[in-house]
Write a protein that holds these residues in place. Structure first.
Motif, PDB file in Angstrom:
ATOM      1  N   GLN A   1      -1.021  -7.565   0.577  1.00 46.93           N
ATOM      2  CA  GLN A   1      -1.183  -6.109   0.725  1.00 46.93           C
ATOM      3  C   GLN A   1       0.020  -5.357   0.175  1.00 46.93           C
ATOM      4  OE1 GLN A   1      -2.052  -4.974   4.753  1.00 46.93           O
ATOM      5  NE2 GLN A   1      -4.230  -5.411   4.495  1.00 46.93           N
TER       6      GLN A   1
ATOM      7  N   PHE B   1      -3.122   4.699  -1.030  1.00 47.96           N
ATOM      8  CA  PHE B   1      -4.027   4.095  -0.048  1.00 47.96           C
ATOM      9  C   PHE B   1      -5.451   4.010  -0.600  1.00 47.96           C
ATOM     10  CE2 PHE B   1      -6.951   5.091   3.598  1.00 47.96           C
ATOM     11  CZ  PHE B   1      -6.928   3.825   4.163  1.00 47.96           C
ATOM     12  N   HIS B   2      -5.965   5.099  -1.144  1.00 50.43           N
ATOM     13  CA  HIS B   2      -7.340   5.106  -1.653  1.00 50.43           C
ATOM     14  C   HIS B   2      -7.517   4.144  -2.831  1.00 50.43           C
ATOM     15  CE1 HIS B   2      -8.787   8.013   1.111  1.00 50.43           C
ATOM     16  NE2 HIS B   2      -7.872   8.911   0.757  1.00 50.43           N
TER      17      HIS B   2
ATOM     18  N   ARG C   1      -7.202   0.398  -1.513  1.00 48.83           N
ATOM     19  CA  ARG C   1      -8.303   0.043  -0.619  1.00 48.83           C
ATOM     20  C   ARG C   1      -9.541  -0.417  -1.402  1.00 48.83           C
ATOM     21  NH1 ARG C   1     -10.596   4.111   3.796  1.00 48.83           N
ATOM     22  NH2 ARG C   1     -11.033   5.151   1.835  1.00 48.83           N
TER      23      ARG C   1
ATOM     24  N   PRO D   1      -9.506  -4.338   3.847  1.00 48.36           N
ATOM     25  CA  PRO D   1      -8.938  -4.168   5.203  1.00 48.36           C
ATOM     26  C   PRO D   1      -7.493  -3.666   5.172  1.00 48.36           C
ATOM     27  CG  PRO D   1      -8.973  -6.495   4.622  1.00 48.36           C
ATOM     28  CD  PRO D   1      -9.442  -5.733   3.417  1.00 48.36           C
ATOM     29  N   LEU D   2      -7.289  -2.521   4.558  1.00 48.43           N
ATOM     30  CA  LEU D   2      -5.933  -1.978   4.429  1.00 48.43           C
ATOM     31  C   LEU D   2      -5.820  -0.730   5.304  1.00 48.43           C
ATOM     32  CD1 LEU D   2      -3.228  -2.052   2.644  1.00 48.43           C
ATOM     33  CD2 LEU D   2      -4.367  -0.310   1.275  1.00 48.43           C
ATOM     34  N   SER D   3      -4.704  -0.622   6.038  1.00 50.60           N
ATOM     35  CA  SER D   3      -4.541   0.583   6.857  1.00 50.60           C
ATOM     36  C   SER D   3      -3.583   1.556   6.189  1.00 50.60           C
ATOM     37  CB  SER D   3      -4.029   0.203   8.254  1.00 50.60           C
ATOM     38  OG  SER D   3      -2.655  -0.090   8.198  1.00 50.60           O
ATOM     39  N   LEU D   4      -3.821   2.824   6.441  1.00 50.12           N
ATOM     40  CA  LEU D   4      -2.963   3.883   5.909  1.00 50.12           C
ATOM     41  C   LEU D   4      -1.536   3.669   6.398  1.00 50.12           C
ATOM     42  CD1 LEU D   4      -2.825   6.551   4.308  1.00 50.12           C
ATOM     43  CD2 LEU D   4      -3.461   7.758   6.384  1.00 50.12           C
ATOM     44  N   ASP D   5      -1.424   3.161   7.625  1.00 51.42           N
ATOM     45  CA  ASP D   5      -0.118   2.939   8.221  1.00 51.42           C
ATOM     46  C   ASP D   5       0.705   1.910   7.430  1.00 51.42           C
ATOM     47  OD1 ASP D   5       1.633   3.621  10.411  1.00 51.42           O
ATOM     48  OD2 ASP D   5       1.396   1.523  11.018  1.00 51.42           O
ATOM     49  N   THR D   6       0.031   0.855   6.954  1.00 55.15           N
ATOM     50  CA  THR D   6       0.719  -0.166   6.152  1.00 55.15           C
ATOM     51  C   THR D   6       1.279   0.458   4.876  1.00 55.15           C
ATOM     52  OG1 THR D   6      -0.780  -1.851   6.990  1.00 55.15           O
ATOM     53  CG2 THR D   6       0.449  -2.420   5.007  1.00 55.15           C
TER      54      THR D   6
ATOM     55  N   TYR E   1       1.944   3.641   4.402  1.00 55.50           N
ATOM     56  CA  TYR E   1       2.991   4.562   4.819  1.00 55.50           C
ATOM     57  C   TYR E   1       4.315   3.820   5.041  1.00 55.50           C
ATOM     58  CZ  TYR E   1       5.581   7.832   7.735  1.00 55.50           C
ATOM     59  OH  TYR E   1       6.556   8.642   8.236  1.00 55.50           O
ATOM     60  N   ARG E   2       4.249   2.729   5.807  1.00 57.42           N
ATOM     61  CA  ARG E   2       5.472   1.994   6.135  1.00 57.42           C
ATOM     62  C   ARG E   2       6.084   1.325   4.905  1.00 57.42           C
ATOM     63  NH1 ARG E   2       4.169  -1.982   9.400  1.00 57.42           N
ATOM     64  NH2 ARG E   2       2.056  -1.313   9.843  1.00 57.42           N
TER      65      ARG E   2
END
Ligand code: ZN
Ligand code: ZN
Length: 152
Positions: free
Chosen positions: A25, A46-47, A50, A55-60, A62-63
């Motif tokens: 990721q 993110f978009h 993805r 299975p990717l989170s916006l938070d990942t 972001y961090r």
């Protein structure tokens, strides 16, 4: 090796040095930021990523991008409606920021690259680089305004 692949290798080395594990990721996030020609926001990265790994989170995202920014590998530049835009291009260049669409346009000007950092700025913290920021309304937005006026 193409330019963005070289940059990607540098980013990976720096993460390894910091003891950060390069997961699939994270690698895809890095790849997206590096190969993006513009100045993508976190939401845009993110978009895009993805699409390839669902299975990717916006938070990942972001961090990961925050970490890259803290490490000085990418640089915050301007704002768009979905947040800060980031620049992965570390070569000397400057920005024209559009107040209407939030786009950051690159321009190069060797004369500006040699302007020394003022002592007043040095006094505020550790300086890692400098860039000129020109603000205004971009051609594209000016065109759109003109067209709208024409319709009235
Ligand atoms: Zn604009
Ligand atoms: Zn730039």
């Amino acid at each position: 090796m193409r330019n963005h692949e070289k940059t990607l290798e540098i980013f990976k080395d720096r993460l390894r040095e910091q003891g950060i594990r390069i997961t699939h990721q994270r690698l895809e996030i890095l790849r997206e930021v590096v190969r993006s020609k513009g100045h993508p926001s976190i939401a845009e990265v993110f978009h895009a990523v993805r699409q390839r790994i669902p299975p990717l989170s916006l938070d990942t995202v972001y961090r990961t991008m925050k970490k890259l920014s803290e490490m000085g590998l990418i640089h915050p530049v301007g704002y768009s409606s979905d947040g800060i835009r980031y620049d992965a291009d570390g070569t000397p260049h400057h920005h024209f920021l559009c107040a209407v669409c939030g786009e950051a346009y690159d321009f190069r000007c060797p004369d500006l690259d040699t302007v020394p950092v003022p002592e007043e700025a040095m006094a505020l913290g550790e300086v890692t680089g400098s860039r000129m920021e020109i603000r205004g309304i971009c051609r594209k937005c000016l065109e759109e305004r003109r067209e709208k006026k024409g319709e009235q």
